[in-house]
Design a protein around this motif. Structure first.
Motif, PDB file in Angstrom:
ATOM      1  N   ASP A  78       0.853  -1.185   0.000  1.00 57.76           N
ATOM      2  CA  ASP A  78       0.000   0.000   0.000  1.00 57.76           C
ATOM      3  C   ASP A  78       0.897   1.247   0.000  1.00 57.76           C
ATOM      4  O   ASP A  78       2.000   1.225  -0.564  1.00 57.76           O
ATOM      5  N   ASP A 155      -5.704   5.498  -5.137  1.00 54.87           N
ATOM      6  CA  ASP A 155      -6.411   6.215  -4.074  1.00 54.87           C
ATOM      7  C   ASP A 155      -6.929   7.578  -4.564  1.00 54.87           C
ATOM      8  O   ASP A 155      -6.703   7.960  -5.716  1.00 54.87           O
ATOM      9  N   ASP A 211     -12.636   4.145   5.051  1.00 48.17           N
ATOM     10  CA  ASP A 211     -11.661   3.166   5.569  1.00 48.17           C
ATOM     11  C   ASP A 211     -12.221   2.347   6.727  1.00 48.17           C
ATOM     12  O   ASP A 211     -12.779   2.893   7.685  1.00 48.17           O
TER      13      ASP A 211
HETATM   14  C1  GLA Z   1      -6.565   5.800   2.197  1.00 49.91           C
HETATM   15  C2  GLA Z   1      -7.090   4.446   1.727  1.00 49.91           C
HETATM   16  C3  GLA Z   1      -6.483   3.352   2.600  1.00 49.91           C
HETATM   17  C4  GLA Z   1      -4.976   3.395   2.493  1.00 49.91           C
HETATM   18  C5  GLA Z   1      -4.463   4.780   2.876  1.00 49.91           C
HETATM   19  C6  GLA Z   1      -2.980   4.942   2.567  1.00 49.91           C
HETATM   20  O1  GLA Z   1      -7.008   6.115   3.467  1.00 49.91           O
HETATM   21  O2  GLA Z   1      -8.482   4.405   1.773  1.00 49.91           O
HETATM   22  O3  GLA Z   1      -6.969   2.083   2.194  1.00 49.91           O
HETATM   23  O4  GLA Z   1      -4.597   3.077   1.185  1.00 49.91           O
HETATM   24  O5  GLA Z   1      -5.146   5.807   2.164  1.00 49.91           O
HETATM   25  O6  GLA Z   1      -2.502   6.217   2.870  1.00 49.91           O
END
Ligand code: GLA
Length: 396
Positions: A78, A155, A211
């Motif tokens: 990520d 994202d 999230d």
């Molecule tokens: C956002 C996304 C998360 C993750 C973070 C990384 O909040 O929704 O899933 O990827 O960014 O900074």
């Protein structure tokens, strides 16, 4: 296709449009015909904890723990693998966290018989303020393909004022397609622009919710959600999900400590009932036997991976007691009796709620007890623990 085939598919398409809510096409890149399964670094390691050692270990564990055999495939880094751009705009890898570079890491993941994923953002910076892809979409896609990337999550942080989600994600879809490498495209704009309405032909999956938080019932002002908040957001958008294009309720929190075993089973069961992508979000090198038994419950995984690709929905709600049902390719149903209350309770699924006549005899199997519970007529009832599910298949 012969004339009859044209007629039949035209008829099916017309019926789907008439029913409403079905995206016109699913992304035609050949991947994610069943919901993707894998691991993503964010929920456990976030920005601070991510590095190449963590990713290699995740690949080792996925291959050796039984997860690979259970269907887990993608190892996804990520946010926080990138630091800047060089003089010609190529993305620069964080050399402290990834001294061996991304290509070597992708090769390592592939050597385990697994697939490799990475992360970017449609805006100027990622959510953790690393460089985003805006203006560099084709350059970045080419780089990912050269590294051997199989999965891209994009994202929605630090976008320009008025930036359009549909056209931004379309741009990256086209850039990925141009590389000639099949790359699963995971859209992550948190449901902000109702992606289920437009993303079916753009992404293989799209976050439908903010999230996930490592809690059963919680809601953050900035949009973070507990498990039950996500259940409510997923209900009602089921018609938009299907093979190649999935509603994504976010990565799993199983094994991260905030949910007890009962809650973790319920979380995993409901994600399977949704045909959700199953991306473990925990430390695979440090799993309790309970966590392993949940993430590798093959009977529940089979519900998630059912070939028909239907997202289940709520068929009955009596306060905090709910019945959810998912149609399966063999004509059966996966049924979750869900108890959101603070006390154990008996919950009953009536055949009529599942679209069956009440006279029907059907065999019922409990997917957590791994036991046939026999032939039932009209309904099935079970005692369900607080914050738990009883998950069964009902097969006529
Ligand atoms: C956002 C996304 C998360 C993750 C973070 C990384 O909040 O929704 O899933 O990827 O960014 O900074």
């Amino acid at each position: 296709m012969n004339l009859r085939g044209v007629f039949v598919s035209g008829f099916v398409a017309a019926v789907m449009v008439a029913l409403g809510g079905v995206p016109a096409h699913s992304l035609d890149n050949g991947v994610a015909r069943t919901p993707p399964m894998g691991w993503n670094s964010w929920n456990k390691f976030a920005c601070k904890g991510i590095n190449e050692k963590v990713v290699r270990e995740a690949a080792d564990q996925m291959a050796s723990s039984g997860m690979k055999d259970a269907g887990y495939q993608y190892v996804v880094i990520d946010d926080c693998w990138q630091t800047g751009r060089d003089a010609v705009g190529n993305i620069v890898v964080d050399a402290e966290k990834f001294p061996g570079g991304i290509k070597a890491l992708a090769d390592y993941v592939h050597s385990k018989g697994l697939k490799f994923g990475i992360y970017t953002d449609v805006g100027t910076m990622t959510c953790a303020k690393r460089p985003g892809s805006i203006g560099h979409e084709y350059q970045d896609a080419r780089q990912y393909a050269a590294w051997g990337v199989d999965y891209l999550k994009e994202d929605w942080c630090n976008t320009l004022p008025g930036q359009n989600a549909e056209s931004s994600y379309t741009l990256m879809r086209n850039a990925l397609a141009e590389t000639g490498r099949p790359i699963l495209f995971s859209i992550c704009e948190w449901g902000s622009n109702k992606p289920w309405l437009w993303a079916g032909s753009i992404g293989n999956m799209w976050r439908a919710t903010g999230d996930i938080q490592d809690c059963w019932n919680c809601k953050k002002d900035w949009g973070g959600n507990g498990v039950v908040q996500i259940l409510d957001l997923m209900n009602g958008i089921e018609s938009y999900s299907g093979p190649g294009h999935w509603n994504d309720p976010d990565m799993l929190e199983v094994g991260n400590g905030g949910l007890n075993t009962t809650e973790s089973r319920a979380h995993f069961s409901m994600w399977a009932l949704f045909s959700a992508p199953l991306l473990a979000g925990n430390d695979l090198g440090n799993m309790s036997p309970e966590t392993k038994a949940i993430l590798m419950n093959k009977e529940v995984i089979a519900i998630d991976q059912d070939a028909m690709g239907v997202q289940g929905h709520r068929v009955k709600k009596m306060g905090d007691l709910e019945v959810w049902s998912k149609q399966l390719a063999d004509g059966g149903r996966a049924v979750a009796l869900l108890n959101r209350s603070e006390k154990p309770a008996t919950i009953s699924a009536d055949w009529q709620d599942l679209g069956y006549p009440s006279k029907l005899n059907a065999s019922v199997r409990d997917l957590w007890a791994h036991k046939d519970v026999g032939s039932k007529t009209g309904s099935y009832s079970a005692e369900v623990p607080s914050h738990g599910v009883v998950m069964v298949t009902v097969k006529p």
